[in-house]
Each structure stands twice: as structure tokens, then as C-alpha cells.
Write an enzyme that holds these catalytic residues in place. Structure first.
Site, PDB file in Angstrom:
ATOM      1  N   ILE A  13       0.830  -1.202   0.000  1.00 44.83           N
ATOM      2  CA  ILE A  13       0.000   0.000   0.000  1.00 44.83           C
ATOM      3  C   ILE A  13       0.866   1.255   0.000  1.00 44.83           C
ATOM      4  CG2 ILE A  13      -1.797   1.276   1.261  1.00 44.83           C
ATOM      5  CD1 ILE A  13      -2.730  -1.459   0.205  1.00 44.83           C
ATOM      6  N   ARG A  36      -5.751  -8.560   6.333  1.00 41.62           N
ATOM      7  CA  ARG A  36      -4.930  -8.027   7.427  1.00 41.62           C
ATOM      8  C   ARG A  36      -4.162  -6.810   6.910  1.00 41.62           C
ATOM      9  NH1 ARG A  36      -7.899 -10.739  10.168  1.00 41.62           N
ATOM     10  NH2 ARG A  36      -7.349 -12.716  11.141  1.00 41.62           N
ATOM     11  N   ARG A  63       5.787  14.912  20.387  1.00 40.81           N
ATOM     12  CA  ARG A  63       5.442  13.743  19.578  1.00 40.81           C
ATOM     13  C   ARG A  63       4.201  14.076  18.760  1.00 40.81           C
ATOM     14  NH1 ARG A  63       9.713  10.634  18.774  1.00 40.81           N
ATOM     15  NH2 ARG A  63      10.538   9.654  20.668  1.00 40.81           N
ATOM     16  N   ALA A  75      15.298   6.673  23.347  1.00 35.71           N
ATOM     17  CA  ALA A  75      14.890   5.597  22.441  1.00 35.71           C
ATOM     18  C   ALA A  75      15.068   6.048  21.008  1.00 35.71           C
ATOM     19  CB  ALA A  75      13.428   5.229  22.703  1.00 35.71           C
ATOM     20  N   PRO A 113       0.602  -5.406  18.597  1.00 40.61           N
ATOM     21  CA  PRO A 113       0.725  -6.575  17.720  1.00 40.61           C
ATOM     22  C   PRO A 113      -0.472  -6.859  16.806  1.00 40.61           C
ATOM     23  CG  PRO A 113       0.376  -7.270  19.984  1.00 40.61           C
ATOM     24  CD  PRO A 113       0.542  -5.778  20.005  1.00 40.61           C
ATOM     25  N   GLY A 114      -1.540  -6.133  16.957  1.00 38.74           N
ATOM     26  CA  GLY A 114      -2.693  -6.356  16.095  1.00 38.74           C
ATOM     27  C   GLY A 114      -2.470  -5.908  14.660  1.00 38.74           C
ATOM     28  N   GLU A 118       6.559  -3.914  14.791  1.00 37.95           N
ATOM     29  CA  GLU A 118       7.688  -3.329  15.515  1.00 37.95           C
ATOM     30  C   GLU A 118       7.992  -4.117  16.790  1.00 37.95           C
ATOM     31  OE1 GLU A 118       9.198   0.961  17.285  1.00 37.95           O
ATOM     32  OE2 GLU A 118       7.051   0.600  17.138  1.00 37.95           O
ATOM     33  N   GLU A 137      19.909  15.781  13.444  1.00 35.19           N
ATOM     34  CA  GLU A 137      19.400  16.999  12.848  1.00 35.19           C
ATOM     35  C   GLU A 137      17.876  16.986  12.932  1.00 35.19           C
ATOM     36  OE1 GLU A 137      19.319  19.116   8.506  1.00 35.19           O
ATOM     37  OE2 GLU A 137      21.130  18.001   9.080  1.00 35.19           O
TER      38      GLU A 137
END
Length: 180
Positions: A13, A36, A63, A75, A113-114, A118, A137
Site C-alpha cells: 500500500i 490483514r 510527539r 529511544a 501486535p494487532g 515493531e 538533525e
């Protein structure tokens, strides 16, 4: 019972820098088919860095998906084929300016997980040494040092919403209490 779904067709997609999206048609355990929608991601690392005074280094950064500033442990995303341990060390240095002379794997988590593949690899860093911050940067964040007991309380009071941060703090608390 075998819960495995077998892919019978895949349609790409979207293919971007960070994520890829595809739609699979799968055969279910009962023989029927279903669709799915999947988001593919190289994975990430998260590091809970604990100083000698039992404080942890966290970062505040905006975020966009939540349109707010989020408090979280250092992270970052993995580059394709990158070693998670090395990536954790890199992210810790870049974001906080610290390197860990002791760093251990404390687990992994599947954020959602659905639909998302990741995997976040989590590490606990100790014996920290300041070597200088080196942000990417376009990366803007504030490093904050929070007593571990306060961070744990913030998780339990829902003042830290980031899942990887919650998990790492709770795991580190358990590990540290068992080492006493």
C-alpha cells in the site's frame, strides 16, 4: 489448536522512510480467508539509564501523533540490520550525552501486535559517563533527571503514558529490588 494464519496474497500500500504498509489476505485456521492491514517497521531500542544516585535520565520531546510533549526514556529506531545493543548505546549518547559502561538487555515488547510488527528492545544502562550530547538533525528535546522512585510513582499515577518507558521502569524496579 494451530492458530497460524497463512498468507495467500500481499499488496503493498505504501513504502516510506520509516514504515511500510501492506494488506495481506490470509487463510485462517478454519480454512476461510480474511484481510490483514499491516504496518512494517525495522524496530527500535529504548534505554533506561540509571545514575549512581538512583535517578534516571529521561527526555521530553514533542510527539506529533499525540500533538503533545511526551516524557520518555531515550529511544530510537533501528536502521535495517542494525544491532539493537549498539543502537541503544548510540541513542543514549545522542540524546542524553551519556555512555553506559554497563548495559544489559531487559526484554523486548510488541507495542501493538494487532497491526504493527515493531519490536522494541529494552536495555538498562548503569555506570554512566558523560561524553557529550549529539542530537540528530531536526531533533529537539530536553534531558531531565528524575529520582527512580518518582518515575515509578509517575508510571503508577498515569503521569508517564509512553508504553516502552512504563515497561522499562517496571522491569528495572523488579531487577533492582531482586539484586538488593
Amino acid at each position: 489448536m494451530d492458530f497460524t494464519e497463512t498468507t495467500v496474497d500481499t499488496k503493498e500500500i505504501y513504502s516510506g522512510r520509516i514504515i511500510h504498509i501492506k494488506e495481506d489476505t490470509v487463510r485462517l485456521p478454519n480454512g476461510e480467508t480474511a484481510g490483514r492491514e499491516l504496518v512494517l517497521h525495522n524496530g527500535g531500542v529504548a534505554v533506561i539509564a540509571i545514575d549512581t544516585d538512583k535517578s534516571i535520565f529521561m527526555v521530553r520531546q514533542y510527539r506529533k501523533p499525540y500533538d503533545e510533549v511526551v516524557l520518555e526514556i531515550p529511544a530510537g529506531k533501528l536502521e535495517e540490520g542494525e544491532n539493537p545493543y549498539e543502537a541503544g548505546q548510540r541513542e543514549l549518547r545522542e540524546e542524553t550525552g551519556y555512555k553506559a559502561n554497563k548495559c544489559r538487555f531487559i526484554g523486548k515488547c510488541y507495542p501493538s501486535p494487532g497491526y504493527l510488527n515493531e519490536i522494541i528492545h529494552m536495555y538498562m544502562a548503569e555506570e554512566l559517563e558523560f561524553v557529550g550530547q549529539n542530537l540528530d538533525e531536526g531533533e529537539f528535546l530536553e534531558v531531565v533527571k528524575i529520582p527512580f522512585c518518582d518515575a515509578l510513582k509517575m508510571v503508577m499515577e498515569n503521569k508517564i503514558a509512553d508504553a516502552k518507558t512504563q515497561i522499562a521502569i517496571l522491569k528495572a524496579d523488579k531487577i533492582l529490588s531482586e539484586e538488593k
